[in-house]
Design an enzyme around this catalytic site. Sequence first.
Site, PDB file in Angstrom:
ATOM      1  N   ASP A 100       0.739  -1.291   0.149  1.00  0.00           N
ATOM      2  CA  ASP A 100       0.080   0.100   0.088  1.00  0.00           C
ATOM      3  C   ASP A 100       0.997   1.326  -0.142  1.00  0.00           C
ATOM      4  O   ASP A 100       1.961   0.987   0.336  1.00  0.00           O
ATOM      5  CB  ASP A 100      -0.953  -0.105   1.402  1.00  0.00           C
ATOM      6  CG  ASP A 100      -2.273   0.653   0.947  1.00  0.00           C
ATOM      7  OD1 ASP A 100      -2.111   1.602  -0.024  1.00  0.00           O
ATOM      8  OD2 ASP A 100      -3.121   0.600   1.684  1.00  0.00           O
ATOM      9  N   ASP A 115     -10.688   1.820  -3.534  1.00  0.00           N
ATOM     10  CA  ASP A 115     -11.341   1.661  -2.242  1.00  0.00           C
ATOM     11  C   ASP A 115     -12.872   1.496  -2.233  1.00  0.00           C
ATOM     12  O   ASP A 115     -13.679   1.134  -1.013  1.00  0.00           O
ATOM     13  CB  ASP A 115     -10.959   2.694  -1.097  1.00  0.00           C
ATOM     14  CG  ASP A 115      -9.342   2.460  -0.605  1.00  0.00           C
ATOM     15  OD1 ASP A 115      -8.846   1.441  -1.028  1.00  0.00           O
ATOM     16  OD2 ASP A 115      -8.942   3.316   0.016  1.00  0.00           O
TER      17      ASP A 115
END
Length: 724
Positions: A475, A544
């Site tokens: 990430d 997301d």
Amino acid sequence: MNVQTSRGGEQVGIAYDETHRVWLLRTPHSAYAVACPSSVTVHHQEIPDPLLHVYWGEPVTLADAVHIGTVKRQRWSRRGFESPLDGAEEYPVRGGIRFGRAALAARFGATRSIEWRLVGSNTTRDGDTHQLTVEFADGPLHLALHYRIRADTDVIERWAVVTNTGDTPIELDRFDSATWTVPEADEYRLSHLSGRWSAETQLRHQILTDGEFVIGSRRGTTSHQANPWYAIDDGSATEESGTVYSGALAWSGVWQLATQKLSHGGVQVLGGVGHDGFGPYRLAPGESLTAPVFAGLYTADGFGGASRAWHAYQLRHVMPNPDADRPVLYNSWEATGFDVNEENQKALAARAASIGCELFVMDDGWFGARVDDHAGLGDWTVNPERFPNGLAPLIDEVHRLGMDFGIWVEPEMVNPDSDLYREHPDWVYHFADRTRHTMRNQLVLNLARPDVADWLYDRIDALLSDHDIQFVKWDMNRPFTEAGWPAETDNPERLWLDHVHNLYAVLDRLRAKHPGVAFESCSGGGARIDMGILARTDQVWTSDNTDAPDRLIIQHGYSQVYPARAMSCWVTDVPNFLDPRTVPLRYRFHAAMAGVLGVGGDLSEWSDADLAEATDLIAEYKTVRTIVQHGQLYRLRPPSPGLSAVQYVAPDRSEAVVLAYLGAQRFGERPPLLRLAGLDPHARYRVDGVDDPLTGAALHGFGLPLRLNGDYDSTLLHLTRVGD
């Protein structure tokens, strides 16, 4: 002459006319030509060795290219306030009689204007790969322009290399990878991808007017807001017909694509690293800088044909392990957040295995003092309170359940509340004597520093060496701000490039040492999706936003250039954190089945009926996974409040998969017949729910009735060829 015969009989390779200094690159279904005459006349002055764009389009001969080049120069504008070089040069530079945007702007000594001369060219062949290099020099400034083509794709790879052959620094204000020139048209329509966090890769179209249209990123990553891809047509191209010129930049940091429509007509797209205000980048004596690949593609088969060509190219020549099917994963984030421990992760793993998941991924919260997002980033050691016996018991249990084990990391970041930051406060991007502003309670590590890059590699290497891990979710949640490097006094702007170069190097080293580990690129959702990162990762986290109706829009834009084989898609709980609506589990699964299927909901709260339905749907996905992840994509109907659908066709056209979605039913009307595409028109196909086999021609020309009703209804159809 450097040619070979393709499967269709065309001459694929590079041909050269020495008399006129014209190069012709031939791919299976296109041609591209450039010329470098000894001189051209511009406003009664001789300009030596200009590199001119000649042609890009359907296949032509070398003699055609020579003729086209001559005609184009004869049509040059004679208006006194314009330069015929604008829009005509293959790689425009700053200086001379030029008014358009420059791909290369450099300063050396008192020189601001480039006047280059051709110093050489060569063509090489390595099997099915052909490469052309054309080299120029102006004093200490040496420029090499590279072109690469392959026998199995119409994608042309281009990049540039600049070298300082002098004994004093050269300052680069702009250094693009390539310039793509679009043939003359009455009108030009630009397609590109834009958005924001949770709304990435939305497809936009606009008619170009005179002037410049610029997209890019100043954030240190590819960004949520834009993606380095474009397509241009004359406004008439459709999904399956019409001429489309497109390009994609293989770079995961700051970038810029500038489309300029010149006042005398013509359009060019310049692209490369950096942003407005980037630089100057100081090129030291003897140093070379290589720009990333900016690839281009011509197709006469519409936007769908362009997409399929891009997908095939990336699967063949960009992505690692492209032939492998990606497993169905479960990720624990939405179930436990930061509150992870051995017990709750084992319980989730048991449920994930029971519904058919093949990979269990533990997300944030397993390391350091990471009980929330205020602390712990940078301290990549297992939290002893949450995992008193380390990670081995959890990993062993996941493996016993028949799943691979994956883990979340964010190695480019650090919390000020961490042992790493307390020991190395100088390791973050910052300006001396200025406030260090945090976002998400974190700062960005200066990965441009070799010592930081070595530290980062060592930490992740130790994690993978000490544990039996098969998957890493990498990430990167914070964009660059205060992008300073006080210790680098000679060339602080190099951080924008060296961060990405070192990231690539670390990933390459980790993949080489741990070949059994797959990597996913994540950046607060879809902020790092490009062909540069896809060359080093097995899949990307698309957004997301896991709301299924929103995801169809995001996935539609993503699919314009990137393949389903890399598109990670989760089924999560409803309502989600963005939208209060409730969407059926089946619809959510069908939306996620359009790529690499994953599950991210809190399985501990799922009912027995939900778990049973999920088990059946995952089993169904596994029967068609290879077709979805490796087949050719046809966007049958774009996302809409009504009916939308995508189709995947196996390379040999023996099978196909259709995913259809009805957002809402209006006035009790049935959804329209769904016409399929890409099938063998002469073959017969058995279709789920249809009694008699139908020919591909009937499925193309008439279509299928769909039994979809109400709001958020969906279906998956599996077609199998049963005879000719």
